[in-house]
Design an enzyme around this catalytic site. Structure first.
Site, PDB file in Angstrom:
ATOM      1  N   TYR A 125       9.256  40.534  45.326  1.00 15.07           N
ATOM      2  CA  TYR A 125       8.474  39.588  46.113  1.00 15.07           C
ATOM      3  C   TYR A 125       7.053  39.551  45.567  1.00 15.07           C
ATOM      4  O   TYR A 125       6.601  40.462  44.872  1.00 15.07           O
ATOM      5  CB  TYR A 125       8.436  40.007  47.591  1.00 15.07           C
ATOM      6  CG  TYR A 125       9.661  39.632  48.375  1.00 15.07           C
ATOM      7  CD1 TYR A 125       9.992  38.297  48.592  1.00 15.07           C
ATOM      8  CD2 TYR A 125      10.491  40.608  48.912  1.00 15.07           C
ATOM      9  CE1 TYR A 125      11.113  37.944  49.324  1.00 15.07           C
ATOM     10  CE2 TYR A 125      11.628  40.264  49.648  1.00 15.07           C
ATOM     11  CZ  TYR A 125      11.924  38.932  49.847  1.00 15.07           C
ATOM     12  OH  TYR A 125      13.035  38.585  50.562  1.00 15.07           O
ATOM     13  N   THR A 151      12.858  35.660  43.909  1.00 19.70           N
ATOM     14  CA  THR A 151      13.296  34.910  45.088  1.00 19.70           C
ATOM     15  C   THR A 151      12.266  33.851  45.435  1.00 19.70           C
ATOM     16  O   THR A 151      11.097  34.174  45.684  1.00 19.70           O
ATOM     17  CB  THR A 151      13.511  35.857  46.281  1.00 19.70           C
ATOM     18  OG1 THR A 151      14.537  36.797  45.954  1.00 19.70           O
ATOM     19  CG2 THR A 151      13.909  35.096  47.523  1.00 19.70           C
ATOM     20  N   ARG A 160      12.876  33.340  62.915  1.00 15.50           N
ATOM     21  CA  ARG A 160      14.023  34.069  63.453  1.00 15.50           C
ATOM     22  C   ARG A 160      13.723  34.443  64.900  1.00 15.50           C
ATOM     23  O   ARG A 160      13.161  35.505  65.187  1.00 15.50           O
ATOM     24  CB  ARG A 160      14.314  35.282  62.586  1.00 15.50           C
ATOM     25  CG  ARG A 160      14.641  34.895  61.142  1.00 15.50           C
ATOM     26  CD  ARG A 160      14.638  36.062  60.188  1.00 15.50           C
ATOM     27  NE  ARG A 160      14.424  35.589  58.823  1.00 15.50           N
ATOM     28  CZ  ARG A 160      14.078  36.376  57.804  1.00 15.50           C
ATOM     29  NH1 ARG A 160      13.898  37.672  58.003  1.00 15.50           N
ATOM     30  NH2 ARG A 160      13.882  35.867  56.604  1.00 15.50           N
ATOM     31  N   LYS A 252      16.553  33.374  42.459  1.00 19.27           N
ATOM     32  CA  LYS A 252      17.354  33.320  43.691  1.00 19.27           C
ATOM     33  C   LYS A 252      16.729  32.345  44.687  1.00 19.27           C
ATOM     34  O   LYS A 252      15.506  32.338  44.876  1.00 19.27           O
ATOM     35  CB  LYS A 252      17.430  34.720  44.317  1.00 19.27           C
ATOM     36  CG  LYS A 252      18.214  34.811  45.620  1.00 19.27           C
ATOM     37  CD  LYS A 252      18.312  36.263  46.078  1.00 19.27           C
ATOM     38  CE  LYS A 252      19.067  36.401  47.387  1.00 19.27           C
ATOM     39  NZ  LYS A 252      18.274  35.964  48.558  1.00 19.27           N
ATOM     40  N   HIS A 276      19.393  32.137  51.597  1.00 17.05           N
ATOM     41  CA  HIS A 276      18.914  33.387  52.200  1.00 17.05           C
ATOM     42  C   HIS A 276      19.766  33.776  53.409  1.00 17.05           C
ATOM     43  O   HIS A 276      19.272  34.315  54.402  1.00 17.05           O
ATOM     44  CB  HIS A 276      17.446  33.245  52.603  1.00 17.05           C
ATOM     45  CG  HIS A 276      16.628  34.480  52.369  1.00 17.05           C
ATOM     46  ND1 HIS A 276      15.744  34.600  51.330  1.00 17.05           N
ATOM     47  CD2 HIS A 276      16.548  35.654  53.047  1.00 17.05           C
ATOM     48  CE1 HIS A 276      15.145  35.781  51.381  1.00 17.05           C
ATOM     49  NE2 HIS A 276      15.635  36.443  52.412  1.00 17.05           N
ATOM     50  N   ASP A 307      25.426  33.055  46.726  1.00 18.23           N
ATOM     51  CA  ASP A 307      25.027  33.957  47.804  1.00 18.23           C
ATOM     52  C   ASP A 307      25.054  33.179  49.114  1.00 18.23           C
ATOM     53  O   ASP A 307      24.780  31.978  49.123  1.00 18.23           O
ATOM     54  CB  ASP A 307      23.607  34.481  47.526  1.00 18.23           C
ATOM     55  CG  ASP A 307      23.019  35.244  48.705  1.00 18.23           C
ATOM     56  OD1 ASP A 307      23.515  36.343  48.979  1.00 18.23           O
ATOM     57  OD2 ASP A 307      22.067  34.732  49.334  1.00 18.23           O
ATOM     58  N   GLY A 309      27.215  33.411  53.074  1.00 22.37           N
ATOM     59  CA  GLY A 309      28.439  32.949  53.712  1.00 22.37           C
ATOM     60  C   GLY A 309      29.702  33.692  53.354  1.00 22.37           C
ATOM     61  O   GLY A 309      30.757  33.429  53.930  1.00 22.37           O
ATOM     62  N   ARG A 311      32.497  36.118  53.597  1.00 20.81           N
ATOM     63  CA  ARG A 311      33.030  36.973  54.656  1.00 20.81           C
ATOM     64  C   ARG A 311      34.334  37.660  54.250  1.00 20.81           C
ATOM     65  O   ARG A 311      34.691  38.681  54.829  1.00 20.81           O
ATOM     66  CB  ARG A 311      33.270  36.150  55.932  1.00 20.81           C
ATOM     67  CG  ARG A 311      31.994  35.551  56.523  1.00 20.81           C
ATOM     68  CD  ARG A 311      31.051  36.612  57.044  1.00 20.81           C
ATOM     69  NE  ARG A 311      29.860  36.069  57.671  1.00 20.81           N
ATOM     70  CZ  ARG A 311      28.693  35.854  57.055  1.00 20.81           C
ATOM     71  NH1 ARG A 311      28.580  36.152  55.754  1.00 20.81           N
ATOM     72  NH2 ARG A 311      27.657  35.369  57.709  1.00 20.81           N
ATOM     73  N   ARG A 331      25.217  40.999  54.297  1.00 19.08           N
ATOM     74  CA  ARG A 331      25.563  41.530  55.615  1.00 19.08           C
ATOM     75  C   ARG A 331      26.783  42.449  55.551  1.00 19.08           C
ATOM     76  O   ARG A 331      26.858  43.440  56.303  1.00 19.08           O
ATOM     77  CB  ARG A 331      25.813  40.390  56.600  1.00 19.08           C
ATOM     78  CG  ARG A 331      24.528  39.637  56.987  1.00 19.08           C
ATOM     79  CD  ARG A 331      24.831  38.564  58.025  1.00 19.08           C
ATOM     80  NE  ARG A 331      23.639  37.871  58.489  1.00 19.08           N
ATOM     81  CZ  ARG A 331      23.155  36.743  57.964  1.00 19.08           C
ATOM     82  NH1 ARG A 331      23.796  36.181  56.935  1.00 19.08           N
ATOM     83  NH2 ARG A 331      22.071  36.177  58.443  1.00 19.08           N
TER      84      ARG A 331
END
Length: 389
Positions: A125, A151, A160, A252, A276, A307, A309, A311, A331
């Protein structure tokens, strides 16, 4: 047995504020849901009457030899999830034969993470200062990271709202007042409280200790503060990186053909099609929906990674069929980490591998190198527009 099981188990382990921090997206979470639904809407087109003895998941990606086409994504705050944190994710990735992408917003120093065996990339970053970014990149080079990830979708943090409702806001820090204020919410998860306290209650970003005026590392929640400077590198910064980084350079946060072409023109080696994980701009397209047009725009000159989604292992194969060389998961390893530290990460990664092997057999596909759009249905679903050859 799957992602949802791991998520449910993690929910039982983590205080709500920490669970929501990992699980949540920006605003109405439209993009977060689209990411998952985009994969669900894609249909396979299997080849019957075929037995595949041992599907080959191996792939090469920018100098990496991967046992399966997955990398563990850079995720801040993982030491809050479990004391093993980034070290546990990196170690599990290495044991699985894949690569970890370490974040500069980690709970351990980049030098500590780099000591973990196995290939790793470093995600930098800007931390509102070009000098800070260059310092981090210099340290990453000295530490031996093989690739550098820039990124570009964090000009400010996404809104959020779950975090703010849970008190997880930019002015939060670990002090006596906040400990007492948050205690009732945390005591329902005594195992987590015990691990957190035994670990010294880490709530800072150790990589930032030499970047601040007072020499103290930033609090984790400083990452969501809005200021006049961006946390994201600019295109000028990426040009500087290309001139000063000898290994693979990856950008990214690409969601458009125009950004993909700019990145390619600057000589990057790879791009990561990502929103993200739905945590930044709500209303951005699902990553899988824009993947095919970006792959077509850059051709074979730039490696494209997907990247957001993912699962199931079947989602990985759908992304590869649409032109991605590999995917990143964030995640999924976080939930494994919450449940059982490094061992939990290893468990969920092997679930993904098993799902890929089973799906390859059911497809009648012997190698991921064979995957292309012909393995998917010909109807344009979720905006992807897969066309018959």
């Amino acid at each position: 047995m799957n992602y949802d099981d791991a998520r449910d188990s993690a929910r039982r382990q983590l205080p709500r504020a920490i669970f929501d921090y990992v699980d949540g997206g920006a605003e109405d979470e439209v993009t977060l849901r689209r990411n998952v639904q985009g994969f669900r809407d894609l249909a396979f087109e299997p080849r019957g009457a075929t037995w595949v003895e041992k599907p080959d998941l191996r792939t090469k990606l920018l100098g990496l030899d991967l046992s399966m086409p997955i990398l563990t994504a850079p995720c801040g705050g993982m030491r809050l999830v479990h004391p093993d944190g980034d070290l546990g994710i990196a170690a599990a990735a290495s044991k699985a034969g894949i690569a970890h992408v370490a974040t500069s917003a980690s709970g351990y120093t980049l030098e500590e993470i780099a000591e973990t065996p196995g290939p790793q990339w470093f995600q930098a970053y800007k931390f509102a200062s070009q000098d800070a970014m260059r310092s981090l990149i210099g340290r990453a080079k000295m530490a031996g990271f093989e690739g550098l990830v820039a990124t570009i979708d964090t000009s400010v943090s996404g809104n959020r709202e779950k975090d703010f409702r849970n008190g997880f806001s930019y002015n939060m820090s670990i002090n006596l007042s906040n400990v007492f204020r948050m205690a009732p919410k945390m005591l329902s998860r005594p195992g987590w409280v015990y691990r957190f306290m035994r670990d010294g209650m880490p709530f800072v970003l150790p990589n930032t200790a030499d970047l601040t005026a007072d020499g103290k590392p930033m609090e984790l929640t400083e990452m969501i503060r809005t200021g006049k400077e961006s946390h994201s590198p600019s295109w000028e910064d990426i040009a500087w990186m290309r001139a000063n980084w000898d290994g693979p350079l990856i950008v990214k946060g690409i969601l458009s053909i125009s950004d993909a072409r700019i990145a390619a023109s600057l000589g990057v080696d790879g791009i990561i099609v990502s929103n993200h994980g739905g945590r930044q701009l709500d209303g951005a397209p699902a990553s899988i929906a824009v993947l095919p047009q970006i792959v077509e725009a850059v051709g074979e000159d730039v490696a494209v990674i997907l990247d957001s989604g993912i699962r199931r292992g079947s989602d990985v194969l759908k992304a590869l069929a649409l032109g991605a060389k590999a995917v990143m998961v964030g995640r999924l390893p976080a939930w494994g980490l919450a449940v059982d530290g490094e061992a939990g990460v290893s468990h969920v990664l092997e679930i993904a591998r098993t799902e890929m092997v089973r799906t390859m057999r059911l497809l009648g596909c012997s190698s991921i190198q064979e995957l292309d759009p012909t393995w998917l249905g010909t109807q344009p679903l979720a905006g992807v527009g897969v066309l018959a050859p």
